[in-house]
Design a protein around this motif. Structure first.
Motif, PDB file in Angstrom:
ATOM      1  N   SER A 235      68.815  18.653  62.499  1.00 40.19           N
ATOM      2  CA  SER A 235      68.802  19.925  61.466  1.00 40.19           C
ATOM      3  C   SER A 235      70.180  20.712  61.353  1.00 40.19           C
ATOM      4  CB  SER A 235      67.735  20.624  61.943  1.00 40.19           C
ATOM      5  OG  SER A 235      67.881  21.248  63.299  1.00 40.19           O
ATOM      6  N   SER A 236      70.256  21.611  60.548  1.00 35.82           N
ATOM      7  CA  SER A 236      71.311  22.600  60.371  1.00 35.82           C
ATOM      8  C   SER A 236      70.774  23.913  60.738  1.00 35.82           C
ATOM      9  CB  SER A 236      72.135  22.647  59.118  1.00 35.82           C
ATOM     10  OG  SER A 236      71.221  22.806  58.140  1.00 35.82           O
TER      11      SER A 236
ATOM     12  N   PRO B 133      76.964  27.470  55.690  1.00 39.77           N
ATOM     13  CA  PRO B 133      77.003  27.993  54.407  1.00 39.77           C
ATOM     14  C   PRO B 133      76.808  26.892  53.234  1.00 39.77           C
ATOM     15  CG  PRO B 133      79.050  27.737  55.804  1.00 39.77           C
ATOM     16  CD  PRO B 133      78.041  27.556  56.822  1.00 39.77           C
ATOM     17  N   ILE B 134      77.106  25.832  53.680  1.00 39.71           N
ATOM     18  CA  ILE B 134      76.712  24.744  52.770  1.00 39.71           C
ATOM     19  C   ILE B 134      75.515  23.996  52.674  1.00 39.71           C
ATOM     20  CG2 ILE B 134      77.740  22.592  51.906  1.00 39.71           C
ATOM     21  CD1 ILE B 134      80.457  23.223  52.939  1.00 39.71           C
ATOM     22  N   PHE B 135      74.740  23.811  53.678  1.00 40.16           N
ATOM     23  CA  PHE B 135      73.441  23.231  53.899  1.00 40.16           C
ATOM     24  C   PHE B 135      72.610  24.180  55.014  1.00 40.16           C
ATOM     25  CE2 PHE B 135      75.957  19.448  52.886  1.00 40.16           C
ATOM     26  CZ  PHE B 135      75.287  18.789  51.789  1.00 40.16           C
ATOM     27  N   PRO B 136      72.171  25.418  54.437  1.00 42.78           N
ATOM     28  CA  PRO B 136      71.470  26.041  55.458  1.00 42.78           C
ATOM     29  C   PRO B 136      70.034  25.515  55.496  1.00 42.78           C
ATOM     30  CG  PRO B 136      71.653  27.140  53.268  1.00 42.78           C
ATOM     31  CD  PRO B 136      72.397  26.004  53.440  1.00 42.78           C
ATOM     32  N   CYS B 137      69.337  25.622  56.617  1.00 43.92           N
ATOM     33  CA  CYS B 137      67.921  25.085  56.691  1.00 43.92           C
ATOM     34  C   CYS B 137      67.643  23.508  56.270  1.00 43.92           C
ATOM     35  CB  CYS B 137      66.886  26.139  56.256  1.00 43.92           C
ATOM     36  SG  CYS B 137      66.636  27.614  57.288  1.00 43.92           S
TER      37      CYS B 137
END
Length: 133
Positions: free
Chosen positions: A104-105, A110-114
């Motif tokens: 997970s992120s 900034p690019i793929f939150p949650c």
């Protein structure tokens, strides 16, 4: 029947960074499982796992709700009996291919939150951006 229709291939306690007002984050109750049936499920493990100060993770996702158990009185002179509910599925993702790995992120990414990144039996890595509030 709740859960997977085949063996579980991978589990993840994601660290989305969904902070609550207490020091215990919602992730302490959130589990992601990926099954050989091609589905990915997000579970609320409940207060039995993380304690009653942990935030309900359904508050962070659109369209999710949980119905947790309740305490019942057994009668005069009897102790209070606590019914322990099973973990509850918040929602599922019909991935299709058999997942092999999950990661997970963070919500601050900034690019793929949650987001959940899924490696499966294909040559692709799939990204699911979760509908956080």
């Amino acid at each position: 029947k709740e859960g997977h229709d085949a063996a579980v291939a991978s589990v993840l306690f994601p660290k989305f960074g969904l902070a609550s007002s207490s020091h215990i984050a919602a992730e302490d109750r959130l589990l992601v499982s990926a099954g050989n049936d091609g589905s990915i499920l997000l579970w609320d493990l409940g207060v039995e796992c993380a304690g009653d100060k942990a935030t309900d993770p359904s508050h962070f996702f659109h369209g999710c709700s949980t119905d947790r158990g309740e305490n019942i009185e057994t009668g005069e002179g009897m102790a209070t009996l606590s019914i322990t509910p099973q973990p509850k599925i918040l929602f599922g993702i019909p991935h299709g291919d058999k997942p092999n790995w999950l990661v997970s992120s963070n919500a601050a990414e900034p690019i793929f939150p949650c987001s959940l990144f899924v490696a499966d039996t294909s040559s692709d890595i799939t990204v699911y951006s979760l509908p956080n509030r």
